[in-house]
Design a protein around this motif. Structure first.
Motif, PDB file in Angstrom:
ATOM      1  N   SER A  55       0.936  -1.327  -0.060  1.00 43.07           N
ATOM      2  CA  SER A  55       0.059   0.019  -0.106  1.00 43.07           C
ATOM      3  C   SER A  55       0.839   1.233  -0.154  1.00 43.07           C
ATOM      4  CB  SER A  55      -0.993   0.148   1.125  1.00 43.07           C
ATOM      5  OG  SER A  55      -0.213   0.397   2.453  1.00 43.07           O
ATOM      6  N   LYS A  56       0.277   2.309  -0.133  1.00 48.00           N
ATOM      7  CA  LYS A  56       1.097   3.553  -0.323  1.00 48.00           C
ATOM      8  C   LYS A  56       1.791   3.859   1.068  1.00 48.00           C
ATOM      9  CE  LYS A  56      -1.373   6.219  -3.886  1.00 48.00           C
ATOM     10  NZ  LYS A  56      -2.439   7.517  -4.171  1.00 48.00           N
ATOM     11  N   THR A  57       0.838   3.540   2.171  1.00 50.20           N
ATOM     12  CA  THR A  57       1.327   3.935   3.627  1.00 50.20           C
ATOM     13  C   THR A  57       2.628   2.784   3.885  1.00 50.20           C
ATOM     14  OG1 THR A  57      -0.688   4.653   4.397  1.00 50.20           O
ATOM     15  CG2 THR A  57       0.848   3.938   5.816  1.00 50.20           C
ATOM     16  N   GLN A  58       2.571   1.663   3.407  1.00 51.60           N
ATOM     17  CA  GLN A  58       3.412   0.819   3.749  1.00 51.60           C
ATOM     18  C   GLN A  58       4.780   1.001   2.933  1.00 51.60           C
ATOM     19  OE1 GLN A  58       1.294  -2.873   2.693  1.00 51.60           O
ATOM     20  NE2 GLN A  58       1.002  -3.395   4.839  1.00 51.60           N
ATOM     21  N   LYS A  59       4.550   1.548   1.732  1.00 53.50           N
ATOM     22  CA  LYS A  59       5.781   1.676   0.630  1.00 53.50           C
ATOM     23  C   LYS A  59       6.364   2.894   1.340  1.00 53.50           C
ATOM     24  CE  LYS A  59       4.223   0.520  -3.679  1.00 53.50           C
ATOM     25  NZ  LYS A  59       3.743   0.867  -5.130  1.00 53.50           N
ATOM     26  N   LYS A  60       5.642   4.085   2.001  1.00 48.11           N
ATOM     27  CA  LYS A  60       6.359   5.113   2.708  1.00 48.11           C
ATOM     28  C   LYS A  60       7.030   4.773   3.965  1.00 48.11           C
ATOM     29  CE  LYS A  60       2.730   8.659   1.225  1.00 48.11           C
ATOM     30  NZ  LYS A  60       1.902   9.604   1.570  1.00 48.11           N
ATOM     31  N   ILE A  61       6.406   3.776   4.831  1.00 51.94           N
ATOM     32  CA  ILE A  61       7.072   3.198   5.903  1.00 51.94           C
ATOM     33  C   ILE A  61       8.446   2.656   5.709  1.00 51.94           C
ATOM     34  CG2 ILE A  61       7.039   1.652   7.808  1.00 51.94           C
ATOM     35  CD1 ILE A  61       3.965   2.288   7.722  1.00 51.94           C
ATOM     36  N   VAL A  62       8.570   1.806   4.216  1.00 54.13           N
ATOM     37  CA  VAL A  62       9.818   1.040   4.028  1.00 54.13           C
ATOM     38  C   VAL A  62      10.782   2.351   3.812  1.00 54.13           C
ATOM     39  CG1 VAL A  62      10.627  -0.490   2.432  1.00 54.13           C
ATOM     40  CG2 VAL A  62       8.637  -1.051   3.649  1.00 54.13           C
ATOM     41  N   GLU A  63      10.373   3.137   2.911  1.00 57.51           N
ATOM     42  CA  GLU A  63      11.389   4.151   2.182  1.00 57.51           C
ATOM     43  C   GLU A  63      11.804   4.970   3.464  1.00 57.51           C
ATOM     44  OE1 GLU A  63       9.334   7.660   0.333  1.00 57.51           O
ATOM     45  OE2 GLU A  63      10.819   6.952  -1.542  1.00 57.51           O
ATOM     46  N   ILE A  64      11.036   5.150   4.539  1.00 56.56           N
ATOM     47  CA  ILE A  64      11.628   6.047   5.732  1.00 56.56           C
ATOM     48  C   ILE A  64      12.600   4.881   6.489  1.00 56.56           C
ATOM     49  CG2 ILE A  64      10.978   6.662   7.944  1.00 56.56           C
ATOM     50  CD1 ILE A  64       8.267   7.883   6.388  1.00 56.56           C
ATOM     51  N   ILE A  65      12.126   3.885   6.453  1.00 50.93           N
ATOM     52  CA  ILE A  65      13.082   3.139   7.373  1.00 50.93           C
ATOM     53  C   ILE A  65      14.410   2.773   6.536  1.00 50.93           C
ATOM     54  CG2 ILE A  65      13.367   0.693   8.350  1.00 50.93           C
ATOM     55  CD1 ILE A  65      10.235   0.869   8.904  1.00 50.93           C
ATOM     56  N   LEU A  66      14.396   2.466   5.476  1.00 52.19           N
ATOM     57  CA  LEU A  66      15.666   2.664   4.533  1.00 52.19           C
ATOM     58  C   LEU A  66      16.571   3.702   4.837  1.00 52.19           C
ATOM     59  CD1 LEU A  66      14.441   0.910   1.254  1.00 52.19           C
ATOM     60  CD2 LEU A  66      15.911   0.004   2.682  1.00 52.19           C
ATOM     61  N   LYS A  67      15.748   4.974   4.810  1.00 53.51           N
ATOM     62  CA  LYS A  67      16.692   6.222   5.088  1.00 53.51           C
ATOM     63  C   LYS A  67      17.170   6.420   6.690  1.00 53.51           C
ATOM     64  CE  LYS A  67      14.405   8.754   1.529  1.00 53.51           C
ATOM     65  NZ  LYS A  67      13.543   9.936   1.116  1.00 53.51           N
ATOM     66  N   LYS A  68      16.384   5.945   7.413  1.00 46.62           N
ATOM     67  CA  LYS A  68      16.622   6.083   8.976  1.00 46.62           C
ATOM     68  C   LYS A  68      16.040   4.839   9.631  1.00 46.62           C
ATOM     69  CE  LYS A  68      15.780   9.372  12.662  1.00 46.62           C
ATOM     70  NZ  LYS A  68      15.238  10.489  13.151  1.00 46.62           N
ATOM     71  N   PRO A  69      16.833   3.579   9.772  1.00 45.59           N
ATOM     72  CA  PRO A  69      16.520   2.661  10.322  1.00 45.59           C
ATOM     73  C   PRO A  69      16.218   2.674  11.920  1.00 45.59           C
ATOM     74  CG  PRO A  69      18.676   2.103   9.153  1.00 45.59           C
ATOM     75  CD  PRO A  69      18.090   3.720   9.238  1.00 45.59           C
ATOM     76  N   LYS A  70      16.693   3.884  12.640  1.00 44.42           N
ATOM     77  CA  LYS A  70      16.466   3.829  13.929  1.00 44.42           C
ATOM     78  C   LYS A  70      15.147   4.848  14.465  1.00 44.42           C
ATOM     79  CE  LYS A  70      20.822   2.562  15.866  1.00 44.42           C
ATOM     80  NZ  LYS A  70      21.801   2.578  16.877  1.00 44.42           N
ATOM     81  N   ILE A  71      14.390   5.118  13.351  1.00 39.81           N
ATOM     82  CA  ILE A  71      13.365   5.907  13.456  1.00 39.81           C
ATOM     83  C   ILE A  71      12.382   5.193  14.515  1.00 39.81           C
ATOM     84  CG2 ILE A  71      12.078   5.501  11.351  1.00 39.81           C
ATOM     85  CD1 ILE A  71      11.326   8.282  11.057  1.00 39.81           C
ATOM     86  N   THR A  72      11.536   5.955  15.135  1.00 34.23           N
ATOM     87  CA  THR A  72      10.527   5.595  16.060  1.00 34.23           C
ATOM     88  C   THR A  72       9.164   5.510  15.307  1.00 34.23           C
ATOM     89  OG1 THR A  72       9.825   7.463  16.882  1.00 34.23           O
ATOM     90  CG2 THR A  72      11.619   6.325  18.002  1.00 34.23           C
ATOM     91  N   GLN A  73       8.332   4.609  15.804  1.00 38.14           N
ATOM     92  CA  GLN A  73       7.153   4.432  15.194  1.00 38.14           C
ATOM     93  C   GLN A  73       6.085   5.781  14.974  1.00 38.14           C
ATOM     94  OE1 GLN A  73       5.390   1.048  17.253  1.00 38.14           O
ATOM     95  NE2 GLN A  73       5.969  -0.289  15.211  1.00 38.14           N
ATOM     96  N   ILE A  74       6.501   6.693  16.393  1.00 30.97           N
ATOM     97  CA  ILE A  74       5.729   7.862  16.510  1.00 30.97           C
ATOM     98  C   ILE A  74       6.195   8.639  15.462  1.00 30.97           C
ATOM     99  CG2 ILE A  74       5.625   9.687  18.219  1.00 30.97           C
ATOM    100  CD1 ILE A  74       5.883   7.858  20.445  1.00 30.97           C
TER     101      ILE A  74
END
Length: 85
Positions: free
Chosen positions: A21-40
């Protein structure tokens, strides 16, 4: 395995799985850029609720795309399967 299209949309990086989904793609993209990001932080970046982020990340983990490395605090997210079709 199913065949994959040879071209991907220009707005989607090649490292992002194509069947999300668009949301899941955005989440994966964000995690690829910043793995230590929080869910918040992800919720704020994607502009969805924290519960939506948790639900989507659980689905990504169950699909074998994400894995949590380390403890809940101080750990990070790792994208283990970024070539799905």
């Amino acid at each position: 395995p199913e065949s994959t299209p040879e071209s991907t949309p220009e707005s989607t990086p090649e490292t992002i799985p194509k069947n999300l989904s668009k949301t899941q793609k955005k989440i994966v993209e964000i995690i690829l850029k910043k793995p230590k990001i929080t869910q918040i932080e992800i919720a704020k970046d994607v502009n969805v609720s924290l519960s939506a982020v948790k639900k989507n990340m659980k689905e990504l983990a169950n699909s074998g795309i994400l894995v949590r490395v380390g403890a809940n605090k101080g750990g990070y997210w790792y994208v283990i399967n970024n070539d799905l079709s």
